[in-house]
Design a protein around this motif. Structure first.
Motif, PDB file in Angstrom:
ATOM      1  N   GLU A 191       0.832  -1.213   0.107  1.00  0.00           N
ATOM      2  CA  GLU A 191      -0.041  -0.109  -0.086  1.00  0.00           C
ATOM      3  C   GLU A 191       0.839   1.400  -0.030  1.00  0.00           C
ATOM      4  O   GLU A 191       0.580   2.279  -0.655  1.00  0.00           O
ATOM      5  CB  GLU A 191      -0.853   0.080   1.159  1.00  0.00           C
ATOM      6  N   ALA A 192       1.879   1.219   0.684  1.00  0.00           N
ATOM      7  CA  ALA A 192       2.837   2.258   0.722  1.00  0.00           C
ATOM      8  C   ALA A 192       3.400   2.503  -0.590  1.00  0.00           C
ATOM      9  O   ALA A 192       3.595   3.778  -0.748  1.00  0.00           O
ATOM     10  CB  ALA A 192       4.070   2.149   1.787  1.00  0.00           C
ATOM     11  N   LYS A 194       1.918   1.876  -3.272  1.00  0.00           N
ATOM     12  CA  LYS A 194       0.879   2.670  -4.125  1.00  0.00           C
ATOM     13  C   LYS A 194       0.986   4.220  -3.841  1.00  0.00           C
ATOM     14  O   LYS A 194       0.684   4.814  -4.459  1.00  0.00           O
ATOM     15  CB  LYS A 194      -0.409   2.096  -3.902  1.00  0.00           C
ATOM     16  N   ALA A 195       0.964   4.415  -2.495  1.00  0.00           N
ATOM     17  CA  ALA A 195       0.906   5.791  -1.902  1.00  0.00           C
ATOM     18  C   ALA A 195       2.054   6.897  -2.687  1.00  0.00           C
ATOM     19  O   ALA A 195       2.056   7.723  -2.622  1.00  0.00           O
ATOM     20  CB  ALA A 195       0.862   5.788  -0.586  1.00  0.00           C
ATOM     21  N   ILE A 196       3.192   6.152  -3.024  1.00  0.00           N
ATOM     22  CA  ILE A 196       4.303   6.789  -3.504  1.00  0.00           C
ATOM     23  C   ILE A 196       4.155   7.066  -5.078  1.00  0.00           C
ATOM     24  O   ILE A 196       5.066   7.681  -5.727  1.00  0.00           O
ATOM     25  CB  ILE A 196       5.675   6.622  -3.129  1.00  0.00           C
ATOM     26  N   GLY A 197       2.985   6.410  -5.395  1.00  0.00           N
ATOM     27  CA  GLY A 197       2.663   6.634  -6.931  1.00  0.00           C
ATOM     28  C   GLY A 197       3.343   5.402  -7.742  1.00  0.00           C
ATOM     29  O   GLY A 197       3.577   5.496  -9.089  1.00  0.00           O
ATOM     30  N   ALA A 198       3.674   4.469  -7.389  1.00  0.00           N
ATOM     31  CA  ALA A 198       4.475   3.150  -8.056  1.00  0.00           C
ATOM     32  C   ALA A 198       3.112   2.740  -8.948  1.00  0.00           C
ATOM     33  O   ALA A 198       2.016   2.424  -8.341  1.00  0.00           O
ATOM     34  CB  ALA A 198       5.051   2.266  -7.246  1.00  0.00           C
ATOM     35  N   SER A 199       3.321   2.162 -10.194  1.00  0.00           N
ATOM     36  CA  SER A 199       2.488   1.299 -10.909  1.00  0.00           C
ATOM     37  C   SER A 199       2.285  -0.097 -10.421  1.00  0.00           C
ATOM     38  O   SER A 199       3.063  -0.393  -9.792  1.00  0.00           O
ATOM     39  CB  SER A 199       2.686   1.436 -12.434  1.00  0.00           C
TER      40      SER A 199
ATOM     41  N   ARG B  88      -1.898   8.399 -10.306  1.00  0.00           N
ATOM     42  CA  ARG B  88      -0.363   7.883  -9.924  1.00  0.00           C
ATOM     43  C   ARG B  88       0.449   9.036  -9.866  1.00  0.00           C
ATOM     44  O   ARG B  88       1.621   8.941  -9.181  1.00  0.00           O
ATOM     45  CB  ARG B  88      -0.062   6.769 -10.737  1.00  0.00           C
ATOM     46  N   ARG B  91      -0.197  10.862  -6.596  1.00  0.00           N
ATOM     47  CA  ARG B  91       0.282  10.330  -5.483  1.00  0.00           C
ATOM     48  C   ARG B  91       1.920  10.176  -5.257  1.00  0.00           C
ATOM     49  O   ARG B  91       2.726  10.112  -6.168  1.00  0.00           O
ATOM     50  CB  ARG B  91      -0.058   8.618  -5.626  1.00  0.00           C
ATOM     51  N   PHE B  99       1.748   6.105   7.117  1.00  0.00           N
ATOM     52  CA  PHE B  99       0.950   4.963   7.584  1.00  0.00           C
ATOM     53  C   PHE B  99       1.234   4.732   8.981  1.00  0.00           C
ATOM     54  O   PHE B  99       2.217   5.241   9.551  1.00  0.00           O
ATOM     55  CB  PHE B  99       0.973   3.797   6.829  1.00  0.00           C
TER      56      PHE B  99
END
Lengths: 297, 332
Positions: A191-192, A194-199, B88, B91, B99
């Motif tokens: 999830e982390a 994803k949160a930095i914008g990784a595909s 994306r 983000r 978190f």
């Protein structure tokens, strides 16, 4: 000053890296270490050995005096019915057998990783489709099909055997990796990421796959042994590596005709297969114990 | 960059979870705004939809959850209408998130430095060398000693506080406009908690980013936030500036929460700590009318019949209640 003190307390004591710990635990596993040594010797012998033997692969001796010789200093493992040096042929056959073993595991793993990772990561319909396909592949009786395929697919090269073995060897890997990904995709670092914008692709290959490495390595190690057996079985049945290219399987097959009068012809390739496969299995076993995450978490 | 510019405007956000046992309205019509450089505290008990709200802003809701309505206007554009590709890019660069669990939010197989570099390289056009330099700067900025050595260490070699610092370094690596902190200090012990909070306050001022600060700990919000939104069962029940909420809580729930904070006073006077009666209702069986009515000491018939609308009771002080509390907190 006070701040410095707080920081010092926060710094934890140094802990060794994962691979260092795996190595440490593996060292305790005597059989695995013995297997590593044994396999290194076997691989080294097969790779460089043939350069130093006095005979070439297909060199035939004198038709009357050099045929079916008992092992001696001149021919370490004796000679076969054509007067060829069995020692040289077993070493060269080892090259082929090991090559088939490694490359079929590698190709199967590639398919297994792709299928398992995408099925596990995305779930839903893709998972259902891919896994039912895996189930179908699992329920096919492999050996008869291998035999059929190897006679249907044209060509006689080693790569054909690799392809055929890999075609039916990826399902276990796919299941293992799917299972890993099912839990990994729920992890917080996923999830982390994803949160930095990784595909998604990046998360699968870069973030999650390295975390699934331990079972993959274990499965691959055991797989090499298994696939050497497959190659031997196929060659033994006459559908594998085609003579005169030697492999442990077809040397064995070749030997059975003269088994009654020259048993040493069966012993050497048979033992080579046995020892190698057992060593891979011990090593896989040792790795499984050493990489057990319960030891480290 | 105007100071008073509205950065995020969440309007009537609805995120539902469609489970086998029924629909859970985890976030049900939540609205709030955050201006540039401002800190909004989102407060509530566990399971009242705080995290889901923040994940909805990032569009990180997974099945069976779904954002079913509302708008998230970020810099004038609706995030909910953006494509996966566009979101994306936002983000990590414009909106970043920290978190709750620093123990598990870092990938165990990569070094700290590697992970921060990745966050940088994903959004910024820098060379490996520059990214590495920037990472060490960041590690320094978040107060990690010996950044060059830490750079090459794995998460398991760091303590919880250090890991959370590393997470913060990763989050601020691209100078985000909005930082979402989802219970970022909850898993840490109190002393470390205070340090991390201090760090976040400090960075927030330095970088000038807005922060959505999610917590269940009222004391933390008091430290951090300009404005506070109190949520209960997926709805905002009270929303105002921090001072008003603390000095003058209007919703019985907020009132109850503030009363149930232990203080040394109770120790001296031997008065039992007042608690809010009952439990948060099951998400599958929400009570009719106001969701807080079964636990509310002031509830009347109308509360059990109808859900009150959120209304501006005083200037800038919004409350969702038919019978707002009239006494100030000091009078307790």
């Amino acid at each position: 000053m006070a701040e410095e003190l707080i920081y010092k307390n926060e710094v934890s004591t140094r802990v060794e890296g994962y691979w260092y710990l795996v190595g440490k635990h593996l060292k305790k596993h005597k059989l695995a270490i013995f297997s590593i040594v044994l396999l290194s010797v076997i691989i080294l012998l097969c790779v460089v050995g043939p350069y130093f033997t006095r005979y070439t692969m297909n060199e035939m001796g004198n038709a009357t005096t050099d045929v079916l010789q008992v092992p001696s200093l001149k021919h370490l493992f004796g000679t076969d019915e054509l007067g060829r040096d069995v020692f040289t042929r077993v070493l060269l056959g080892g090259r082929i057998s090991l090559l088939v073993g490694f490359s079929s595991v590698f190709s199967a793993l590639l398919v297994g990783i792709i299928v398992g990772a995408y099925a596990g990561y995305y779930g839903g319909i893709l998972d259902t489709v891919l896994m039912r396909f895996t189930d179908i592949m699992f329920s096919i009786p492999v050996l008869p099909l291998l035999v059929v395929l190897s006679s249907v697919i044209p060509g006689a090269g080693v790569w054909k055997i690799v392809l055929i073995i890999a075609l039916f060897g990826w399902m276990t890997d796919a299941r293992i990796i799917r299972g890993m990904f099912l839990s990994l995709r729920e992890s917080e670092y996923s999830e982390a990421a994803k949160a930095i914008g990784a595909s998604n692709t990046r998360i699968i290959w870069r973030h999650l796959l390295p975390n699934a490495l331990a079972p993959i390595i274990v499965s691959a190690t055991l797989g090499v042994g298994g696939n050497i057996i497959y190659e031997a079985a196929l060659s033994y049945l006459g559908f594998g590596v085609m003579p005169p290219t030697p492999s442990w399987g077809n040397i064995l097959q070749n030997a059975q005709y003269a088994m009654a009068i020259a048993p040493w012809l069966v012993w050497t390739p048979g033992l080579a297969i046995l020892i190698t496969v057992i060593a891979f299995n011990f090593l896989g076993d040792g790795l499984r114990d050493a990489m057990d995450p319960r030891l480290y978490r | 960059m105007e100071k008073n510019e509205i950065l995020v405007d969440v309007k009537d956000l609805k995120t539902y979870f469609f489970t086998d046992d029924g629909v859970v309205e985890a976030v049900d019509g939540v609205s709030f705004t955050i201006k540039r450089g401002e800190v909004l505290g989102l407060v509530g008990e566990s399971g009242c939809g705080k995290s889901v709200a923040s994940l909805s802003i990032m569009r990180l809701i997974d099945k069976p959850g779904k954002i079913v309505g509302g708008e998230v206007i970020f810099k004038g554009e609706d995030l909910l209408k953006k494509t996966e590709e566009e979101i994306r890019k936002i983000r990590g660069s414009e909106i970043a998130m920290i978190f709750q669990e620093p123990m598990t939010s870092l990938n165990p197989v990569f070094t700290i430095g590697n992970q921060i570099i990745e966050a940088i390289l994903l959004h910024q056009d820098l060379s490996e060398e520059e990214a590495k330099k920037r990472t060490i700067e960041l590690l320094n900025l978040v107060g990690i000693p010996e950044p060059e050595r830490r750079f090459n260490q794995y998460p398991h070699e760091l303590s919880g506080g250090m890991r959370q610092r590393a997470m913060i370094a990763m989050a601020i690596s691209c100078n985000p406009d909005l930082l979402i902190s989802d219970e970022a200090t909850t898993a840490l012990d109190v002393t470390i908690q205070a340090q991390i909070l201090e760090l976040m306050k400090d960075l927030q001022k330095k970088i000038g980013m807005a922060v959505l600060f999610i917590t269940h700990d009222l004391a933390l919000v008091a430290e951090m936030a300009n404005n506070i939104a109190v949520t209960y069962t997926g709805k905002i029940v009270e929303y105002s500036d921090a001072r008003s909420v603390f000095k003058n809580p209007k919703h019985p729930y907020t009132y109850g929460l503030l009363r149930s904070v232990p203080s040394l006073l109770f120790e001296e006077t031997k008065v039992e700590l007042p608690a809010i009666e009952g439990m948060v209702p099951s998400p599958y069986h929400m009570p009719q009318g106001c969701h807080f009515s079964p636990r509310c000491p002031f509830a009347t018939d109308i509360c059990r019949r109808e859900m009150p609308e959120i209304e501006e009771l005083l200037a800038g002080h919004y409350v969702r209640c038919f019978h707002p509390v009239k006494v100030s907190k000091e009078a307790i």
